[in-house]
Each structure stands twice: as structure tokens, then as C-alpha cells.
Design a protein around this motif. Structure first.
Motif, mmCIF file in Angstrom:
data_model
loop_
_atom_site.group_PDB
_atom_site.id
_atom_site.type_symbol
_atom_site.label_atom_id
_atom_site.label_comp_id
_atom_site.label_asym_id
_atom_site.label_seq_id
_atom_site.Cartn_x
_atom_site.Cartn_y
_atom_site.Cartn_z
ATOM 1 N N TYR A 120 8.615 -29.361 18.423
ATOM 2 C CA TYR A 120 8.953 -30.224 19.553
ATOM 3 C C TYR A 120 8.088 -31.479 19.539
ATOM 4 O O TYR A 120 8.577 -32.592 19.800
ATOM 5 N N HIS A 121 6.806 -31.302 19.236
ATOM 6 C CA HIS A 121 5.918 -32.458 19.135
ATOM 7 C C HIS A 121 6.432 -33.444 18.087
ATOM 8 O O HIS A 121 6.516 -34.654 18.342
ATOM 9 N N ILE A 122 6.769 -32.922 16.904
ATOM 10 C CA ILE A 122 7.206 -33.797 15.817
ATOM 11 C C ILE A 122 8.506 -34.502 16.180
ATOM 12 O O ILE A 122 8.681 -35.700 15.896
ATOM 13 N N LYS A 123 9.417 -33.779 16.809
ATOM 14 C CA LYS A 123 10.687 -34.391 17.231
ATOM 15 C C LYS A 123 10.433 -35.525 18.217
ATOM 16 O O LYS A 123 11.049 -36.595 18.138
ATOM 17 N N GLN A 136 11.291 -36.368 5.276
ATOM 18 C CA GLN A 136 11.128 -35.580 4.055
ATOM 19 C C GLN A 136 10.540 -34.200 4.307
ATOM 20 O O GLN A 136 11.003 -33.206 3.735
ATOM 21 N N ASP A 137 9.546 -34.116 5.183
ATOM 22 C CA ASP A 137 8.839 -32.840 5.381
ATOM 23 C C ASP A 137 9.380 -32.016 6.539
ATOM 24 O O ASP A 137 9.270 -30.778 6.533
ATOM 25 N N GLU A 138 9.939 -32.689 7.547
ATOM 26 C CA GLU A 138 10.374 -31.982 8.750
ATOM 27 C C GLU A 138 11.894 -31.961 8.913
ATOM 28 O O GLU A 138 12.403 -31.369 9.863
ATOM 29 N N ASN A 139 12.599 -32.647 8.009
ATOM 30 C CA ASN A 139 14.068 -32.684 8.029
ATOM 31 C C ASN A 139 14.628 -33.215 9.344
ATOM 32 O O ASN A 139 15.652 -32.731 9.841
ATOM 33 N N ILE A 175 -1.680 -36.761 15.115
ATOM 34 C CA ILE A 175 -2.418 -35.572 15.560
ATOM 35 C C ILE A 175 -1.565 -34.300 15.568
ATOM 36 O O ILE A 175 -2.001 -33.257 15.080
ATOM 37 N N PRO A 176 -0.352 -34.320 16.109
ATOM 38 C CA PRO A 176 0.418 -33.058 16.199
ATOM 39 C C PRO A 176 0.789 -32.446 14.849
ATOM 40 O O PRO A 176 1.109 -31.261 14.785
ATOM 41 N N PHE A 177 0.732 -33.217 13.777
ATOM 42 C CA PHE A 177 1.086 -32.668 12.471
ATOM 43 C C PHE A 177 0.087 -31.614 12.006
ATOM 44 O O PHE A 177 0.418 -30.729 11.222
ATOM 45 N N THR A 178 -1.135 -31.688 12.492
ATOM 46 C CA THR A 178 -2.178 -30.763 12.014
ATOM 47 C C THR A 178 -2.896 -29.986 13.115
ATOM 48 O O THR A 178 -3.522 -28.972 12.838
ATOM 49 N N LYS A 179 -2.782 -30.426 14.364
ATOM 50 C CA LYS A 179 -3.638 -29.843 15.396
ATOM 51 C C LYS A 179 -2.902 -29.054 16.481
ATOM 52 O O LYS A 179 -3.550 -28.528 17.399
#
Length: 480
Positions: A289-292, A315-318, A276-280
Motif C-alpha cells: 500500500y505504501h509503494i502504491k 520493474q520491481d513492484e509491477n 523510506i517505505p521500500f526498506t523500512k
């Protein structure tokens, strides 16, 4: 010798204390702060610590035992500390007598000033998990017994919270832990209670909230409890709390535990929530921060179900860590090599290849970037050398050491020109001194001569401590 009577804080016992020891005690009382051997930004030894050293030197073991019951909390702490530096002392019995010693004392260790309860100081000092070799520690068996006493005997020590959190669930302990949750809203007890995975506790966990928090916070311990007890009933609650975070304009540290709780399910619903956090997420600066947090939650709760998401985050967020690198390396060496190249050179275009890379155990170190470089060196020397050349010229002082050390390890003089290129204008002694030592390692008289010529042209190499250190290096290697 003049003898004084020192009464315990409970007023029950009295013992003889020498006049000399009493004078030291009075000096400790006057300052009334528990201090370490180095305080303040300068790290100087305070007078109070010198008082402590006098106490250790002059007070007998019996006097120190008596002083653990002194009316002043700082005196009690220093007396116990001195005993912990001695041998053949029953520290466990002393601590048992101080489980209810919740007197707050001011403390200063290093630059940090704080407060601590006397009983907590006693316990923390002799915790067998502490690696201070000078202090006598409780045995693991004694510490387990102490944890049991802390749980079952009413007290206000912070150590009780740790004892509850670390308790091994037993049928005997269950009712006591549940009572601490129901009657005292003890958040650590909630985590221990969740380890029982008792369906009767589900509602209790769902309704839990830390009373000291406000806004959308207060669920840290609730999320921790769900991690221990990932029952499907909790999923709607977790989804609701996740959706509440998506429009926040600042992040909350609790979110990590929220994602940890979600990831603990390892099912299709948890995967759906983790994406969810990748798009919303509304604010892009908060999205990172969400992705981490998602990444960290997956690393703790590794599952084949989450592998594609882990690759995507790298790959996308390093975002990659040592543990993640080693895990993904096991899954797909080829893909890991390509992403490592991308990590080392942001302009690299990832290729599709079927070549199976080589690995060996010697490539692993404590430095993630070095691991990637070693991996690439094993499989694409030309690419790795280009990376090293680029880093020698462009990297900052913090990363420079690793790349320069790699040249020293490779012992390849082909790096000579790139090192001189950096040395020509370098002003940071930490950098130019390492370059010089690396160049000297090639044991080439022409290179040594160039070092001296470069120094004449680069005035930075002739200033302050760096110049003196360089003189020592040259003298040691007989270069003049």
C-alpha cells in the motif's frame, strides 16, 4: 374547482393549489421518501416516482413554484425537480431562497438509501458539471454567484464546503476563509486558506487536525493544505508522520495524501522520504500500500528527480498505470518496451539494447494492457504473437475479449489452431461465442465446418442462453 392554501415552511406566503395537485402532494407526503425512477436490486419503478410523474403532469409552473415552499421537504424537492425539467424558470432565485433549507429528507436512488438536505438537493440537481441533459442547469456565472453566497451567508449546507474548497483565492475572501478555520475548524476552508501561501498561516496548518478522527489519523486536510503550500517548515512534520506509519499492521487511506504532500516538494529531502517505505515498512503485506501510494504521488507530482524511482516501482513492484506508461514512454522508449514485454510475459528476461522502438498514435487506446501489446506488436511481432497465443489459452474471461479482438483486428488465420484449442473445452458463453465469431471472420468454409464439429463434441456449447446465441450467430452467417 376546489382551491386550497398551501403555506410555505417559513409561514410567510400562501398561494392557490388545485384540489387535484393537493391530492398528489398528500400521496408524496405519506411515503415521505425522495425516490428515483428505479429502486432496489430489481430496479423497479416505485409508487413514489409515479406520484412525482403525476405532479409533473398536473401541476402548473406556478403551483410548483409555490410547492417549493411546502412544509414537507420531500414535496419541496420533487417540486423543484419538476421545475428543473421545465423551461423559462428562474431556478437561481429559488435556490437563493433555500440556502438555509437544511431539512434532512430520506432518499433512495437505485439500491442506495441515504439522507440529503433539501438545499443541497436543489443545488446538486442543477450543478452545471452534472451531465444530465434533461435537467435545466444553472449557468456557470450563476453557479459562481451561488458559491459566493454559500461562503458569505451563514448556512449548514454541505454545498458550502464544496464552495469553500473550490473558491479562487482573493484578498477580499482571505479574512472570511481564515475566520472559518479559526472559529469553526472548517477543514475545507483550511485547504482554500493554504492556497494563499501566507507565512502567518503556517502554524495554523501545523496545529490542524480533524476533530472527528482518532489514533494517528485526522491529518487528511492538513496534508492537502501542505500540497498547496509546500513550505520547508512542514517537512519535519511530514517526516514524523511518515515514520509513525512504518510499524502499522493496517493501512490508512490518509497515507496517500501524506505521500502527495511529500512529493509536492520535488527536492532531495522529499526523494529521501519517498524511498523510506521500500526498506523500512515493518509488515510486508502493508508495504504494497505504501509503494502504491508513493507511485500515485509521483505521477501527480512528476519530476526528473523522481524518474528513477518510478522506473523502479514498475520493474520491481509491477505497478504501472496508463498515465505512467505514457510518461515513461516519452522518457525512454527502449526501456518501456522491455518492461512492457515483462508485463505481458512474467518469465521474460529484460535485455539491454540500444535499438530505438517505433511508436505511432494508433497504438494507444483506453486499455493499458492493449497499449503495451500494440507497442510490442509494432516492434517484435513474434513475441507479441506468442503472448496472444498464450493468453488465448490461459487468460480469464475478463481479459480474453481484448486478446480475441486483437486477432479479429489482425485477421491472421495463423491463430486458428489456438482458438480451436480453447474452443474444444470452453464452458463460458462469453468466451466461446467470441471465438466462434472470430473464426467465422476468416471466411473459410473448412473453418466453419470445424466449428460445427467442435460444437458436437463440446456439450457446453449446446446449453442455455449461450446455445441460443450461438444458433443466431450461425444462422446469420448461413453456417449449418
Amino acid at each position: 374547482m376546489t382551491v386550497f392554501l398551501i403555506w410555505s415552511c417559513s409561514g410567510k406566503n400562501a398561494s392557490e393549489i388545485s384540489n387535484e395537485t393537493l391530492l398528489i402532494v398528500k400521496k408524496i407526503e405519506k411515503i415521505n421518501v425522495l425516490m428515483g425512477s428505479a429502486v432496489g436490486s430489481s430496479g423497479h419503478k416505485p409508487n413514489q416516482y409515479e406520484n412525482f410523474e403525476e405532479l409533473k403532469k398536473n401541476a402548473s409552473k406556478q403551483e410548483l413554484i409555490t410547492l417549493t415552499n411546502h412544509s414537507n421537504g420531500v414535496v419541496r424537492c420533487y417540486s423543484f425537480w419538476a421545475l428543473a425539467l421545465s423551461e423559462n424558470i428562474d431556478l437561481f432565485s429559488i435556490i437563493k431562497d433555500h440556502i438555509n433549507d437544511d431539512t434532512q429528507v430520506k432518499t433512495q436512488f437505485g439500491c442506495s438509501g441515504s439522507t440529503e438536505k433539501v438545499g443541497d438537493f436543489f443545488i446538486n440537481l442543477v450543478n452545471p458539471k452534472d451531465e444530465d441533459s434533461d435537467i435545466t442547469k444553472l449557468t456557470p456565472d450563476e453557479f459562481n454567484k451561488l458559491d459566493s453566497l454559500l461562503i458569505h451567508k451563514e448556512n449548514n449546507l454541505y454545498a458550502r464546503y464544496d464552495a469553500i474548497a473550490n473558491a479562487v483565492p482573493t484578498a477580499y475572501l482571505y479574512s472570511k476563509v481564515r475566520e472559518m478555520v479559526v472559529k469553526h475548524n472548517n477543514q475545507n476552508a483550511l485547504i482554500t486558506l493554504s492556497k494563499y501561501k501566507n507565512p502567518h498561516d503556517i502554524e495554523l496548518i501545523l496545529k490542524n487536525r480533524d476533530p472527528d478522527e482518532d489514533g494517528e489519523s485526522g491529518y487528511f486536510y492538513t496534508y492537502k493544505a501542505i500540497q498547496n503550500f509546500p513550505d520547508p517548515i512542514f517537512l519535519p512534520f511530514l517526516e514524523k508522520k511518515l515514520n509513525e506509519t512504518l510499524d502499522n499492521d493496517r493501512y490508512d487511506g490518509e497515507w496517500l495524501q501524506l505521500y502527495m504532500a511529500i512529493a509536492s516538494y520535488k527536492n532531495q529531502k522529499s526523494l529521501e522520504l519517498l524511498t523510506i517505505p521500500f526498506t523500512k515498512v515493518k509488515h510486508q503485506d502493508i508495504k504494497k500500500y505504501h509503494i502504491k501510494f508513493v507511485y500515485e504521488a509521483i505521477i501527480v507530482n512528476k519530476s526528473k528527480l523522481y524518474d528513477d524511482l518510478l522506473w523502479k516501482i514498475w520493474q520491481d513492484e509491477n505497478i504501472i498505470t496508463q498515465e505512467g506508461f505514457e510518461y515513461l514512454l516519452q522518457l525512454n522508449k527502449t526501456k518501456t518496451l522491455e518492461l512492457s514485454k515483462k508485463e505481458l510475459n512474467s518469465n521474460y528476461q529484460i535485455k539491454n539494447t540500444n535499438t530505438i522502438p517505433k511508436i505511432n498514435q494508433s497504438m494507444f487506446s483506453q486499455n493499458l494492457e492493449e497499449n503495451m501489446l500494440n507497442f510490442v506488436l509494432l516492434n517484435d511481432k513474434v513475441f507479441a504473437y506468442n503472448v496472444i497465443n498464450d493468453k488465448i489459452i490461459n487468460t480469464n474471461v475478463n481479459d480474453f475479449e481484448m486478446y480475441c479482438s486483437k486477432i479479429l483486428e489482425l485477421k491472421d488465420p495463423s491463430f486458428t489452431e489456438i482458438l480451436f484449442k480453447r474452443l474444444k473445452n470452453e464452458d463460458n458463453p462469453h468466451v466461446y461465442l467470441q471465438i466462434v465469431e472470430t473464426l467465422i471472420s476468416f471466411k473459410d468454409e473448412s473453418i466453419n465446418k470445424r466449428i460445427l464439429e467442435t460444437r458436437k463434441k463440446n456439450k457446453n456449447m449446446n446449453q442455455d442462453w449461450g446455445s441460443e446465441a450461438l444458433d443466431e450467430i450461425l444462422k446469420k452467417n448461413k453456417i449449418k
